[in-house]
Write an enzyme that holds these catalytic residues in place. Structure first.
Site, PDB file in Angstrom:
ATOM      1  N   SER A  24       0.995  -1.335   0.057  1.00 49.35           N
ATOM      2  CA  SER A  24      -0.028  -0.035   0.157  1.00 49.35           C
ATOM      3  C   SER A  24       0.825   1.322  -0.039  1.00 49.35           C
ATOM      4  O   SER A  24       0.367   2.402   0.275  1.00 49.35           O
ATOM      5  CB  SER A  24      -1.186   0.032   1.217  1.00 49.35           C
ATOM      6  N   ASN A 111      -1.756  -2.149  13.193  1.00 49.62           N
ATOM      7  CA  ASN A 111      -3.369  -2.133  13.291  1.00 49.62           C
ATOM      8  C   ASN A 111      -3.646  -0.760  14.105  1.00 49.62           C
ATOM      9  O   ASN A 111      -4.372  -0.018  13.594  1.00 49.62           O
ATOM     10  CB  ASN A 111      -4.030  -3.435  13.636  1.00 49.62           C
ATOM     11  N   THR A 156     -38.549  26.736 -11.446  1.00 55.41           N
ATOM     12  CA  THR A 156     -39.002  25.486 -10.870  1.00 55.41           C
ATOM     13  C   THR A 156     -39.169  24.743 -12.056  1.00 55.41           C
ATOM     14  O   THR A 156     -39.570  25.173 -13.143  1.00 55.41           O
ATOM     15  CB  THR A 156     -40.209  25.557  -9.876  1.00 55.41           C
ATOM     16  N   HIS A 157     -38.844  23.360 -12.183  1.00 59.20           N
ATOM     17  CA  HIS A 157     -38.889  22.502 -13.112  1.00 59.20           C
ATOM     18  C   HIS A 157     -38.037  23.041 -14.297  1.00 59.20           C
ATOM     19  O   HIS A 157     -38.293  22.787 -15.586  1.00 59.20           O
ATOM     20  CB  HIS A 157     -40.424  22.147 -13.625  1.00 59.20           C
ATOM     21  N   SER A 278     -12.470  24.095 -28.647  1.00 53.79           N
ATOM     22  CA  SER A 278     -12.536  22.908 -29.186  1.00 53.79           C
ATOM     23  C   SER A 278     -11.545  22.701 -30.582  1.00 53.79           C
ATOM     24  O   SER A 278     -11.034  23.730 -30.991  1.00 53.79           O
ATOM     25  CB  SER A 278     -13.996  22.861 -30.086  1.00 53.79           C
ATOM     26  N   LYS A 284     -16.041  27.537 -30.289  1.00 53.66           N
ATOM     27  CA  LYS A 284     -16.370  26.907 -28.836  1.00 53.66           C
ATOM     28  C   LYS A 284     -15.526  27.783 -27.893  1.00 53.66           C
ATOM     29  O   LYS A 284     -14.375  28.004 -28.030  1.00 53.66           O
ATOM     30  CB  LYS A 284     -16.137  25.678 -29.095  1.00 53.66           C
ATOM     31  N   ASN A 286     -15.736  26.340 -24.036  1.00 57.75           N
ATOM     32  CA  ASN A 286     -16.473  25.399 -23.226  1.00 57.75           C
ATOM     33  C   ASN A 286     -15.973  25.378 -21.652  1.00 57.75           C
ATOM     34  O   ASN A 286     -15.070  26.051 -21.278  1.00 57.75           O
ATOM     35  CB  ASN A 286     -16.059  23.895 -23.614  1.00 57.75           C
ATOM     36  N   GLU A 291     -17.903  21.519 -15.664  1.00 54.23           N
ATOM     37  CA  GLU A 291     -18.195  20.241 -16.044  1.00 54.23           C
ATOM     38  C   GLU A 291     -17.552  19.355 -15.400  1.00 54.23           C
ATOM     39  O   GLU A 291     -17.912  18.306 -15.073  1.00 54.23           O
ATOM     40  CB  GLU A 291     -17.973  20.093 -17.584  1.00 54.23           C
ATOM     41  N   TYR A 318      -9.281  -6.111  12.704  1.00 55.20           N
ATOM     42  CA  TYR A 318      -8.498  -5.699  11.554  1.00 55.20           C
ATOM     43  C   TYR A 318      -8.470  -6.710  10.519  1.00 55.20           C
ATOM     44  O   TYR A 318      -8.619  -8.168  10.802  1.00 55.20           O
ATOM     45  CB  TYR A 318      -7.151  -5.289  11.561  1.00 55.20           C
ATOM     46  N   GLN A 323      -7.158  -2.111   4.016  1.00 59.84           N
ATOM     47  CA  GLN A 323      -6.140  -1.492   3.361  1.00 59.84           C
ATOM     48  C   GLN A 323      -6.769  -0.632   2.216  1.00 59.84           C
ATOM     49  O   GLN A 323      -6.116   0.425   1.644  1.00 59.84           O
ATOM     50  CB  GLN A 323      -5.119  -2.315   2.972  1.00 59.84           C
ATOM     51  N   LYS A 326      -7.742   3.970   2.475  1.00 54.47           N
ATOM     52  CA  LYS A 326      -6.926   5.084   2.287  1.00 54.47           C
ATOM     53  C   LYS A 326      -7.241   5.473   0.630  1.00 54.47           C
ATOM     54  O   LYS A 326      -7.384   6.720   0.280  1.00 54.47           O
ATOM     55  CB  LYS A 326      -5.944   4.758   2.598  1.00 54.47           C
TER      56      LYS A 326
END
Ligand code: ARG
Length: 462
Positions: A24, A111, A156-157, A278, A284, A286, A291, A318, A323, A326
């Protein structure tokens, strides 16, 4: 074979692939400072309790100092043969100082060591995330102050509903991020107990002083049950849950910025430094950053789900499965922190097209509820008022006009109680300024909230 700190009972070496697969170190090397801090506290405690000599303690402390320097200078060679940060550092210590290094692991197990290091590390990361959240809040409050009077359509909507102020809209996110910070800080409180001394699972036969190590490492006290202490990963699940909710909030803000920047809305423009073009379409620009941040929510929530499923059904104490904890939480927090950082830096450069926003608010019959309210004030029951305004909207759609353009004849034809004065009084300004109560969208309320937030955030800074 005896190179492995646990090699004594083994007759043949670890499979080569297993050695790499089992390790690890790639993930946990970043906890080196916490591992060293934990070892220092443990060694001091062992010495105070007469379990370790003063000479050994001195050698351990200066050895750890040198190792810390080596790591910081990039001179330390972490090896997968030593699996994780704990064994890498311990082996190096022994290589440097000999027998004293071999005594450090008295009354300790990996541990309780990994549980302690991870809590320490995540405690620091929690504070950093909260600081980033505060920065984003400050930036939003600043924008809200600038746009306390800026009128935009509320939806709304995703259909035009009622006019709101942009300041009010932005402050909605300040509220969300406040709850997010609260969740992180709440998780931090529960996380801040020291597992050190729980050893492998049952505690240790040595007369250790757990209060001492806990205090030295800045914990509120030692954990109360050794089995729980080494198998508990609630603190990771809680952080991932807090991170997931925060990421969801960021994704909603992202989505709005993306919509608002589209050619169909043209409400805002984001700074070039946070957008890309782009390779084929020259026109473009973007909104990549919102995003990407919207997308990050997926992997952060993925981390939460992975962690919940990893721990689900695990017997005490344990298990090696743990492991995997993390990677999930580090990745989630790295990405959340990056997202918050980007937003904190990008939002101040956002340009707002106040005229277009205002125009959008003034179309789409956003003032219809206010016309119904005017009828109610003239004694018309709300359900009848609703019906009358509905008919008025239908009339305006047919005539391609707005409500305030209806003349007296048109009003009277729909209902004698509807007057030209009522429709004439409609404006998006009066719509927002009329909503002047706690939590309402009126500019006066936005200003009051802005100054309340400024005070709160200033106090947190002090
Ligand atoms: N590398 C391990 C982890 O991250 C450290 C604890 C290992 N303990 C053990 N008994 N194998 O979970």
């Amino acid at each position: 074979m005896s190179e492995k700190p646990w090699g004594g009972r083994f007759e043949s070496p670890t499979n080569e692939f297993v050695e790499a697969f089992n390790a690890s170190i790639d993930v946990d090397a970043r906890m080196y400072a916490e591992d060293i801090a934990g070892s220092r506290a443990h060694a001091r405690m062992l010495c105070q309790q007469g379990i370790l000599s003063q000479e050994d303690l001195d050698a351990i402390l200066s050895g750890l100092d040198e190792i810390s320097g080596e790591i910081e200078r990039g001179e330390f060679e972490f090896t997968i043969a030593l699996e994780d940060v704990h064994m890498n550092i311990e082996s190096r210590l022994t290589a440097r100082i000999g027998d004293a290094g071999k005594r450090l692991h008295t009354a300790r197990s990996r541990n309780d060591q990994v549980a302690t290091d991870t809590r320490l590390y995540l405690r620091g990361r929690t504070d950093t995330i909260v600081a980033h959240l505060r920065k984003v809040q400050r930036v939003l409050v600043e924008l809200a102050d600038r746009h306390a009077d800026t009128i935009m359509p509320g939806f709304t909507h995703l259909q035009t509903a009622q006019p709101v102020t942009l300041g009010h809209h932005l402050l909605a996110y300040v509220e969300m991020f406040e709850r997010d910070a609260g969740r992180f800080l709440d998780a931090r409180t529960r996380m801040n107990r020291c597992p050190l001394g729980s050893a492998a699972l049952a505690g240790t036969t040595f007369a250790i002083d757990r209060e001492m190590t806990a205090a030295e490492l800045g914990f509120d006290g030692p954990t109360a049950n050794s089995l729980d202490a080494v198998s508990d990963r609630d603190f990771i699940m809680e952080l991932l849950a807090a991170a997931s909710i925060c990421a969801v909030h960021l994704s909603r803000l992202s989505e709005e910025l993306i919509l608002w920047m589209s050619a169909q809305f043209r409400f805002i423009d984001l700074p070039d430094a946070f957008c890309t073009g782009s390779s084929i379409m020259p026109q473009k620009k973007n909104p990549d950053m919102p995003e990407l941040v919207r997308g990050k929510a997926g992997r952060i929530i993925g981390g939460l789900v992975a962690m919940l499923i990893t721990v689900k059904g695990l017997p005490l104490a344990y298990n090696k499965d743990m492991q995997e904890d993390k990677g999930a939480v580090f990745d989630a927090l790295d990405n959340l922190q990056g997202s918050l950082r980007v937003f904190g830096d990008m939002l101040p450069g956002m340009r707002v097209n106040t005229e277009i926003m205002h125009k959008a608010a003034a179309s789409g019959f956003a003032t219809a509820t206010d016309l119904a309210d005017a009828l109610v004030r003239a004694g018309v029951p709300f359900r009848e008022a609703h019906e009358i305004v509905g008919k008025s909207v239908a009339y305006c759609i047919r005539e391609a006009i707005e409500l305030h353009m209806m003349d007296a004849g048109a009003c009277a034809a729909i209902d004698p109680r509807l007057t030209a004065a009522m429709v004439g009084a409609l404006s998006v300004e009066s719509c927002v300024s009329a909503r002047n109560h706690i939590g309402g969208t009126a500019p006066a309320q936005v200003r009051a909230q802005v100054s309340a937030w400024q005070n709160r955030l200033e106090q947190l800074n002090a």
